[in-house]
Design a protein around this motif. Structure first.
Motif, PDB file in Angstrom:
ATOM      1  N   ILE A 426       0.836  -1.209   0.000  1.00 44.77           N
ATOM      2  CA  ILE A 426       0.000   0.000   0.000  1.00 44.77           C
ATOM      3  C   ILE A 426       0.867   1.254   0.000  1.00 44.77           C
ATOM      4  O   ILE A 426       0.677   2.174  -0.806  1.00 44.77           O
ATOM      5  CB  ILE A 426      -0.944  -0.009   1.228  1.00 44.77           C
ATOM      6  N   LEU A 427       1.855   1.303   0.910  1.00 44.06           N
ATOM      7  CA  LEU A 427       2.715   2.489   1.030  1.00 44.06           C
ATOM      8  C   LEU A 427       3.585   2.661  -0.208  1.00 44.06           C
ATOM      9  O   LEU A 427       3.808   3.784  -0.677  1.00 44.06           O
ATOM     10  CB  LEU A 427       3.580   2.374   2.283  1.00 44.06           C
ATOM     11  N   THR A 428       4.076   1.540  -0.760  1.00 42.14           N
ATOM     12  CA  THR A 428       4.913   1.609  -1.957  1.00 42.14           C
ATOM     13  C   THR A 428       4.111   2.103  -3.154  1.00 42.14           C
ATOM     14  O   THR A 428       4.589   2.934  -3.944  1.00 42.14           O
ATOM     15  CB  THR A 428       5.528   0.230  -2.265  1.00 42.14           C
ATOM     16  N   ALA A 429       2.885   1.592  -3.303  1.00 48.27           N
ATOM     17  CA  ALA A 429       2.042   2.006  -4.424  1.00 48.27           C
ATOM     18  C   ALA A 429       1.718   3.495  -4.347  1.00 48.27           C
ATOM     19  O   ALA A 429       1.724   4.203  -5.366  1.00 48.27           O
ATOM     20  CB  ALA A 429       0.754   1.185  -4.435  1.00 48.27           C
ATOM     21  N   LEU A 430       1.459   3.980  -3.137  1.00 50.22           N
ATOM     22  CA  LEU A 430       1.128   5.393  -2.986  1.00 50.22           C
ATOM     23  C   LEU A 430       2.357   6.278  -3.245  1.00 50.22           C
ATOM     24  O   LEU A 430       2.246   7.344  -3.870  1.00 50.22           O
ATOM     25  CB  LEU A 430       0.584   5.640  -1.579  1.00 50.22           C
ATOM     26  N   SER A 431       3.518   5.840  -2.812  1.00 47.69           N
ATOM     27  CA  SER A 431       4.751   6.588  -3.070  1.00 47.69           C
ATOM     28  C   SER A 431       5.013   6.686  -4.567  1.00 47.69           C
ATOM     29  O   SER A 431       5.370   7.757  -5.090  1.00 47.69           O
ATOM     30  CB  SER A 431       5.930   5.912  -2.373  1.00 47.69           C
ATOM     31  N   PHE A 432       4.832   5.574  -5.277  1.00 46.91           N
ATOM     32  CA  PHE A 432       5.031   5.566  -6.723  1.00 46.91           C
ATOM     33  C   PHE A 432       4.028   6.494  -7.404  1.00 46.91           C
ATOM     34  O   PHE A 432       4.369   7.216  -8.347  1.00 46.91           O
ATOM     35  CB  PHE A 432       4.884   4.143  -7.256  1.00 46.91           C
ATOM     36  N   HIS A 437       2.478  11.382 -10.403  1.00 48.95           N
ATOM     37  CA  HIS A 437       1.368  12.328 -10.539  1.00 48.95           C
ATOM     38  C   HIS A 437       1.553  13.470  -9.528  1.00 48.95           C
ATOM     39  O   HIS A 437       0.868  13.532  -8.505  1.00 48.95           O
ATOM     40  CB  HIS A 437       0.013  11.624 -10.317  1.00 48.95           C
ATOM     41  N   GLU A 438       2.469  14.322  -9.834  1.00 49.06           N
ATOM     42  CA  GLU A 438       2.777  15.403  -8.901  1.00 49.06           C
ATOM     43  C   GLU A 438       1.626  16.399  -8.759  1.00 49.06           C
ATOM     44  O   GLU A 438       1.578  17.157  -7.791  1.00 49.06           O
ATOM     45  CB  GLU A 438       4.044  16.135  -9.368  1.00 49.06           C
ATOM     46  N   ASP A 439       0.737  16.403  -9.742  1.00 45.17           N
ATOM     47  CA  ASP A 439      -0.377  17.355  -9.691  1.00 45.17           C
ATOM     48  C   ASP A 439      -1.559  16.838  -8.888  1.00 45.17           C
ATOM     49  O   ASP A 439      -2.593  17.511  -8.794  1.00 45.17           O
ATOM     50  CB  ASP A 439      -0.842  17.680 -11.117  1.00 45.17           C
ATOM     51  N   GLN A 440      -1.444  15.619  -8.337  1.00 46.40           N
ATOM     52  CA  GLN A 440      -2.549  15.026  -7.594  1.00 46.40           C
ATOM     53  C   GLN A 440      -2.199  14.937  -6.113  1.00 46.40           C
ATOM     54  O   GLN A 440      -1.062  14.588  -5.754  1.00 46.40           O
ATOM     55  CB  GLN A 440      -2.867  13.619  -8.118  1.00 46.40           C
ATOM     56  N   LEU A 441      -3.184  15.216  -5.270  1.00 49.60           N
ATOM     57  CA  LEU A 441      -2.950  15.124  -3.828  1.00 49.60           C
ATOM     58  C   LEU A 441      -2.804  13.677  -3.380  1.00 49.60           C
ATOM     59  O   LEU A 441      -2.003  13.366  -2.502  1.00 49.60           O
ATOM     60  CB  LEU A 441      -4.094  15.794  -3.068  1.00 49.60           C
ATOM     61  N   GLY A 442      -3.576  12.773  -3.971  1.00 49.05           N
ATOM     62  CA  GLY A 442      -3.499  11.372  -3.563  1.00 49.05           C
ATOM     63  C   GLY A 442      -4.517  10.528  -4.298  1.00 49.05           C
ATOM     64  O   GLY A 442      -4.959  10.876  -5.395  1.00 49.05           O
ATOM     65  N   LEU A 443      -4.902   9.424  -3.674  1.00 52.28           N
ATOM     66  CA  LEU A 443      -5.813   8.456  -4.281  1.00 52.28           C
ATOM     67  C   LEU A 443      -7.012   8.216  -3.382  1.00 52.28           C
ATOM     68  O   LEU A 443      -6.917   8.311  -2.158  1.00 52.28           O
ATOM     69  CB  LEU A 443      -5.092   7.117  -4.507  1.00 52.28           C
ATOM     70  N   GLY A 444      -8.133   7.849  -3.999  1.00 53.63           N
ATOM     71  CA  GLY A 444      -9.264   7.353  -3.234  1.00 53.63           C
ATOM     72  C   GLY A 444      -8.972   5.949  -2.727  1.00 53.63           C
ATOM     73  O   GLY A 444      -8.113   5.238  -3.264  1.00 53.63           O
ATOM     74  N   LYS A 445      -9.686   5.539  -1.695  1.00 58.25           N
ATOM     75  CA  LYS A 445      -9.414   4.240  -1.062  1.00 58.25           C
ATOM     76  C   LYS A 445      -9.577   3.081  -2.041  1.00 58.25           C
ATOM     77  O   LYS A 445      -8.736   2.173  -2.098  1.00 58.25           O
ATOM     78  CB  LYS A 445     -10.344   4.053   0.142  1.00 58.25           C
ATOM     79  N   ALA A 446     -10.640   3.104  -2.827  1.00 61.58           N
ATOM     80  CA  ALA A 446     -10.895   1.990  -3.738  1.00 61.58           C
ATOM     81  C   ALA A 446      -9.838   1.901  -4.833  1.00 61.58           C
ATOM     82  O   ALA A 446      -9.411   0.807  -5.221  1.00 61.58           O
ATOM     83  CB  ALA A 446     -12.287   2.121  -4.358  1.00 61.58           C
ATOM     84  N   ARG A 447      -9.401   3.068  -5.341  1.00 65.41           N
ATOM     85  CA  ARG A 447      -8.382   3.030  -6.387  1.00 65.41           C
ATOM     86  C   ARG A 447      -7.039   2.574  -5.824  1.00 65.41           C
ATOM     87  O   ARG A 447      -6.292   1.836  -6.477  1.00 65.41           O
ATOM     88  CB  ARG A 447      -8.254   4.395  -7.041  1.00 65.41           C
ATOM     89  N   LEU A 448      -6.713   2.993  -4.617  1.00 66.83           N
ATOM     90  CA  LEU A 448      -5.479   2.531  -3.979  1.00 66.83           C
ATOM     91  C   LEU A 448      -5.520   1.013  -3.795  1.00 66.83           C
ATOM     92  O   LEU A 448      -4.518   0.321  -4.015  1.00 66.83           O
ATOM     93  CB  LEU A 448      -5.282   3.225  -2.635  1.00 66.83           C
ATOM     94  N   TYR A 449      -6.682   0.486  -3.417  1.00 66.72           N
ATOM     95  CA  TYR A 449      -6.832  -0.980  -3.284  1.00 66.72           C
ATOM     96  C   TYR A 449      -6.554  -1.674  -4.615  1.00 66.72           C
ATOM     97  O   TYR A 449      -5.830  -2.665  -4.676  1.00 66.72           O
ATOM     98  CB  TYR A 449      -8.239  -1.311  -2.793  1.00 66.72           C
ATOM     99  N   ARG A 450      -7.139  -1.132  -5.709  1.00 60.99           N
ATOM    100  CA  ARG A 450      -6.971  -1.781  -6.997  1.00 60.99           C
ATOM    101  C   ARG A 450      -5.528  -1.724  -7.479  1.00 60.99           C
ATOM    102  O   ARG A 450      -5.035  -2.656  -8.135  1.00 60.99           O
ATOM    103  CB  ARG A 450      -7.890  -1.137  -8.042  1.00 60.99           C
ATOM    104  N   ILE A 451      -4.810  -0.640  -7.153  1.00 59.49           N
ATOM    105  CA  ILE A 451      -3.421  -0.520  -7.570  1.00 59.49           C
ATOM    106  C   ILE A 451      -2.501  -1.405  -6.725  1.00 59.49           C
ATOM    107  O   ILE A 451      -1.590  -2.055  -7.246  1.00 59.49           O
ATOM    108  CB  ILE A 451      -2.961   0.956  -7.475  1.00 59.49           C
ATOM    109  N   ALA A 452      -2.754  -1.455  -5.422  1.00 60.79           N
ATOM    110  CA  ALA A 452      -1.800  -2.099  -4.503  1.00 60.79           C
ATOM    111  C   ALA A 452      -2.104  -3.555  -4.211  1.00 60.79           C
ATOM    112  O   ALA A 452      -1.183  -4.352  -3.994  1.00 60.79           O
ATOM    113  CB  ALA A 452      -1.749  -1.319  -3.187  1.00 60.79           C
ATOM    114  N   ALA A 453      -3.377  -3.941  -4.170  1.00 56.33           N
ATOM    115  CA  ALA A 453      -3.699  -5.282  -3.650  1.00 56.33           C
ATOM    116  C   ALA A 453      -4.990  -5.821  -4.251  1.00 56.33           C
ATOM    117  O   ALA A 453      -5.878  -6.283  -3.541  1.00 56.33           O
ATOM    118  CB  ALA A 453      -3.814  -5.231  -2.129  1.00 56.33           C
ATOM    119  N   LEU A 454      -5.070  -5.786  -5.575  1.00 55.86           N
ATOM    120  CA  LEU A 454      -6.329  -6.110  -6.249  1.00 55.86           C
ATOM    121  C   LEU A 454      -6.850  -7.506  -5.934  1.00 55.86           C
ATOM    122  O   LEU A 454      -8.052  -7.718  -5.813  1.00 55.86           O
ATOM    123  CB  LEU A 454      -6.160  -5.953  -7.768  1.00 55.86           C
TER     124      LEU A 454
END
Length: 619
Positions: A426-432, A437-454
């Motif tokens: 989770i932390l690695t996916a968010l760091s990447f 995406h420097e113009d984005q503050l972060g990710l929604g919970k569901a999208r972070l789930y799909r990227i990190a641990a689908l």
């Protein structure tokens, strides 16, 4: 407690039981006419405060399926060998089956002693021990149903046997007969593998639905409860015209897990076996066909053992330790048997070194505690899957989880290493994501789930995210998840510029602005304005729906709530519907929809859009 009799046809099994118990186990008219057991027969012997139950299984080859139906969940057996005929074809096959089922104690009973001399009986016993040396550790009895020889001694020995059945596990009951009794209704008979049942208990039927127990006969006597290791007749509130119950079905006190189409066993070969071959599979009173695949060998010879996978044509309700008997594809020859190690075996990498080593550890485990630690070695497992495979109650499972220092969250069980691995992903996916995406503050919970641990349980990953937020390793700003160190703030000069920009947006009353228009309106360099607006985007104040076109983020949230309401009312939303609702141009409506699709809030399905992540824009 139940004891099964086995042996060649006409070697005196039924007569022996009648001498022991006073009951004739033949119940079918054809059996009485032919003097041969065709289906399972039952007899009972009350001794003090307990009742011994006997299953008389058919010895003829044609009735072997009925014989196998009587062996599920049995711990003791009597092998009957006629003194005047000795070891015959079905004697050998029945003994092989008893060995493959790992029956705890096999009593060898030489019957019809009145038809043979003492010398012939001694020769027979010597031959049995020569051909089957493992029987030397088991007791021998010489009997005659005609003159009563050895009957009292055998009865005394059987009476002293301990009952190893597990009464503390959930109730599991294999059905082998179904009939209707006038005035009572539907009655089923079978063997209780584990647990106990009481009058008025509700039980799950393996093919769906529930039944209520109206009456119980345990070991042929009226009783208020039935226990593991007993023959039970259950009077149930089922209409056979509506509820289909067949031999091979089960009753359970806990909701059953899905039946198994592929599983792994510790296989012992009775004949030579090849890597893949069709087989008939026998489990309790159930019978199906399937394919046997050896996992560590290309071929197996009689007496050898290996791990094997069975892929069934019809699924079975299996649990760890259940015994399986295999016959050839034409059902004419016994080919092997084994113990269930794993249900729902993997479809890929089944022969990898890592997996085979895991199976060795599973086979060597001595308790449910050790096996559960292996189940949770590299994944999260549903609690109901564990309670089913190990046949545990919820309380028993929770005690083991605590004892092993593992963790349970709602319906999932896992160990600390698993959670550490998922947190790292989770932390690695968010760091990447921050880097890309420097113009984005972060990710929604569901999208972070799909990227990190689908491929992991969604609710469980959400729980890990919540814990990371509590620990301060993650932070959430206006609904967006980001790393704690990923922070942006305005300088004193920028705060003044932001007020000017905010005034321009408020004049637009919910409409977006382009970078170029803002720069011209406020008299700033376009590049400077672009960099500033994207910084405001990182802080969550603005949202770019397309490159260089920004909304106030609060308006984006307002549109998200409106879209959610429209979808809840209509099931979906289209671009044109959003355009009409907001009274905006179609191009802007398309840009909004595509933004919500990219952010994971919506998912396009043809010309409509449906909700994908209902919580992404919840504040």
């Amino acid at each position: 407690m139940i004891i099964v009799t086995s042996g060649h046809v006409d070697h005196g099994k039924t007569a022996l039981l009648q001498a022991l118990t006073g009951m004739n186990t033949a119940h079918l008219p054809e059996e009485k006419k032919r003097g041969m057991t065709i289906d399972l027969g039952y007899a009972y012997l009350p001794v003090g405060d307990k009742i011994l139950g006997f299953i008389d299984v058919p010895g003829h080859e044609k009735f072997l399926a009925n014989m196998l139906a009587g062996l599920g969940g049995i711990h003791y057996a009597m092998l009957i060998v006629a003194a005047d005929e000795g070891i015959q074809a079905q004697t050998k096959e029945h003994l092989s089956i008893l060995r493959l089922l790992q029956i705890e104690k096999i009593m060898v009973v030489i019957s019809k002693a009145d038809r043979a001399s003492s010398d012939k009986i001694d020769e027979l016993k010597a031959k049995i021990l020569t051909d089957y040396p493992f029987l030397a550790e088991n007791p021998f009895f010489v009997t005659s149903a005609v003159n009563g020889r050895g009957i009292a001694e055998l009865r005394e020995f059987l009476t002293a046997l301990p009952n190893p059945a597990d009464k503390d596990k959930p109730f599991r009951y294999a059905i082998d007969r179904i009939f209707t009794v006038k005035g009572a209704g539907t009655v089923v008979t079978g063997t209780a593998f584990s647990g106990k049942v009481k009058i008025d208990d509700e039980l799950y039927l393996s093919n769906g639905g529930k039944v209520r127990v109206k009456n119980i006969h345990a070991q042929n006597r009226q009783n208020t409860e039935g226990l593991a290791g007993q023959r039970l007749a259950l009077n149930i509130n089922a209409d056979l015209d509506r509820t289909q119950i067949e031999r091979g079905d089960w009753f359970f006190s806990q909701a059953p897990f899905e039946p198994t189409e592929r599983f792994t066993i510790q296989l012992t070969a009775e004949t030579s076996l090849t890597e893949n071959q069709p087989v008939h599979v026998y489990h309790a009173a159930s019978r199906t066909t399937g394919k046997l695949a050896l996992l560590t060998e290309k071929a197996l010879y009689p007496g050898q053992q290996t791990f094997a996978e069975l892929i069934l044509d019809n699924p079975l309700f299996l649990a760890y330790g259940d015994r399986i008997i295999l016959r050839s594809g034409d059902a004419k020859q016994l080919v092997g048997g084994g113990k269930v190690l794993e249900i729902n075996s993997p479809k890929r990498h089944k022969r990898s070194e890592q997996r085979l080593q895991w199976l060795v550890q599973l086979q060597q485990a001595h308790s449910a505690d050790e096996r559960i630690a292996l189940y949770l070695q590299d994944k999260a497992v549903e609690a109901r899957a564990i309670t089913w495979i190990e046949q545990l109650t919820e309380l028993q499972l929770n005690e083991i989880i605590n004892k092993n220092n593992d963790i349970r969250f709602q319906h999932w069980c896992f160990n600390q290493n698993y959670q550490h691995r998922q947190n790292h992903k989770i932390l690695t996916a968010l760091s990447f994501y921050h880097d890309q995406h420097e113009d984005q503050l972060g990710l929604g919970k569901a999208r972070l789930y799909r990227i990190a641990a689908l491929n992991q349980p969604e609710k469980l990953i959400y729980h890990f995210i919540d814990e990371l937020l509590e620990q301060g390793k993650l932070q959430q700003t206006r609904g967006w998840l980001h790393l704690a160190e990923h922070k942006i703030q305005f300088s004193t000069e920028e705060r003044g510029l932001w007020q000017l920009v905010l005034d321009e947006f408020e004049k637009q009353k919910g409409q977006p602005l382009w970078v170029r228009d803002l720069a011209q309106n406020l008299g700033f360099d376009e590049t400077l304005m672009r960099n500033f607006l994207y910084k405001a985007g990182k802080l969550g104040f603005l949202t770019a729906v397309v490159k260089d076109r920004f909304f106030l983020t609060e308006h984006i949230y307002g549109y998200a709530r409106l879209i959610k309401q429209m979808i809840e009312q209509n099931g979906a939303v289209s671009v044109n519907q959003l355009r009409d609702e907001l009274q905006i141009g179609r191009k802007l409506a398309v840009q909004l929809m595509e933004y919500f699709d990219r952010s994971g809030y919506l998912r396009r399905k043809g010309n409509i859009h449906i909700l994908r992540d209902t919580e992404a824009f919840d504040l």
